[in-house]
Design a protein around this motif. Structure first.
Motif: not given
Ligand code: ZN
Ligand code: ZN
Length: 291
Positions: A152-177
């Motif tokens: 249901g993108f883009p009405e529903h937002g997405l989140i992206a990260m390097a891995q499912a358990n992201p290493p500390p200090n790697t970026p997390i992108f939230k609310g992408m539409q």
């Protein structure tokens, strides 16, 4: 106890009419909760400066502690401590395999009403299979958009990260539409990992499907608020137990199908057993006719 066919609920206007409830949220849940409570004459305002994220986030930065109910209560307590309020609403969602159908994702939404004036806690709760809760590993925009089309993108937002358990200090992108946001996130995250983790953003304001399930939970809460105990008038006279044993339509043996609901008052413990409208179960639910 002899079953009776309907509950004579006592009106609860004296408890709630004309009051204001403070809602602990910063994710726009008032859109669906306020209209529901308005039907009982309760106005809803959002707690100012309330940071629900410190009680746990879906996007990993802060893990939630305790059960769903404890998390909702903690939010309500925080608002009560910080404001001069005696009526507070808190809501909490939880996503994962459906308890009866483990291959299907489900959304359990809980809304608590904490009433300090009457020392009363009421709840609305819905377990729904209507959810886009999902994740994928992708290596380019095309794969990301294919996943987006399923959820249901883009009405529903997405989140992206390097891995499912992201290493500390790697970026997390939230609310992408938008496609542009997605493209930028992939380019940035591929500096950390060639294949990146995408998931659905489950925050209410990013997820219209979840917002609808929250609306259903709010309707359940309003029902609990409106149903006063036939004996003492206390709000929250709701079905608290399902009683199986509806007789098979073919052989008459008791089945696992629900034959009645037991209602109980939280305060005076008055109980009433209310039969369901069906009088017999389909033989497909019978242990003997359909073993
Ligand atoms: Zn009662
Ligand atoms: Zn049977």
């Amino acid at each position: 106890m002899r079953p009776t066919w309907a509950v004579k609920f006592r009106p609860t206007d004296a408890y709630f009419q004309g009051r204001t409830a403070i809602l602990a949220t910063k994710h726009g849940k008032e859109q669906v909760i306020a209209p529901a409570l308005a039907s009982l004459g309760v106005s809803v305002i959002v707690a100012p400066d309330f940071d629900s994220d410190r009680f746990g986030t879906f996007s990993r930065e802060i893990p939630r502690t305790g059960t769903q109910e404890e998390a909702a209560l903690a939010k309500a307590e925080a608002v009560l401590a910080q404001m001069d309020a005696d009526l507070v609403l808190a809501s909490e969602g939880s996503f994962g395999p459906h308890p009866q159908f483990p291959l299907l994702p489900s959304d359990r939404e809980l809304i608590l009403l904490v009433d300090r004036r009457h020392d009363l806690v009421l709840r609305g709760e819905v377990l729904s299979l209507e959810t886009n809760f999902n994740h994928a590993t992708v290596s380019d925009l095309e794969e990301a958009l294919a996943f987006g089309a399923r959820v249901g993108f883009p009405e529903h937002g997405l989140i992206a990260m390097a891995q499912a358990n992201p290493p500390p200090n790697t970026p997390i992108f939230k609310g992408m539409q938008s496609e542009e946001q997605l493209q930028r996130a992939i380019a940035t995250l591929q500096a950390y990992s060639p294949r990146i983790h995408l998931e659905t953003d489950m925050r209410a304001h990013m997820n219209p499907t979840r917002m609808q399930v929250i609306a259903q939970a709010a309707a359940q809460l309003v029902q609990a608020m409106a149903q006063g105990c036939p004996q003492c008038g206390w709000p929250g006279f709701v079905a608290c137990e399902k009683l199986p044993g509806l007789p098979c339509g073919l052989c008459g043996a008791p089945t696992g199908a629900i034959k009645a609901n037991r209602y109980r008052c939280q305060r005076c413990l008055y109980e009433q057993v209310v039969p369901v409208t069906a009088t017999v179960a389909d033989p497909s639910q019978c242990y003997f006719c359909n073993p």
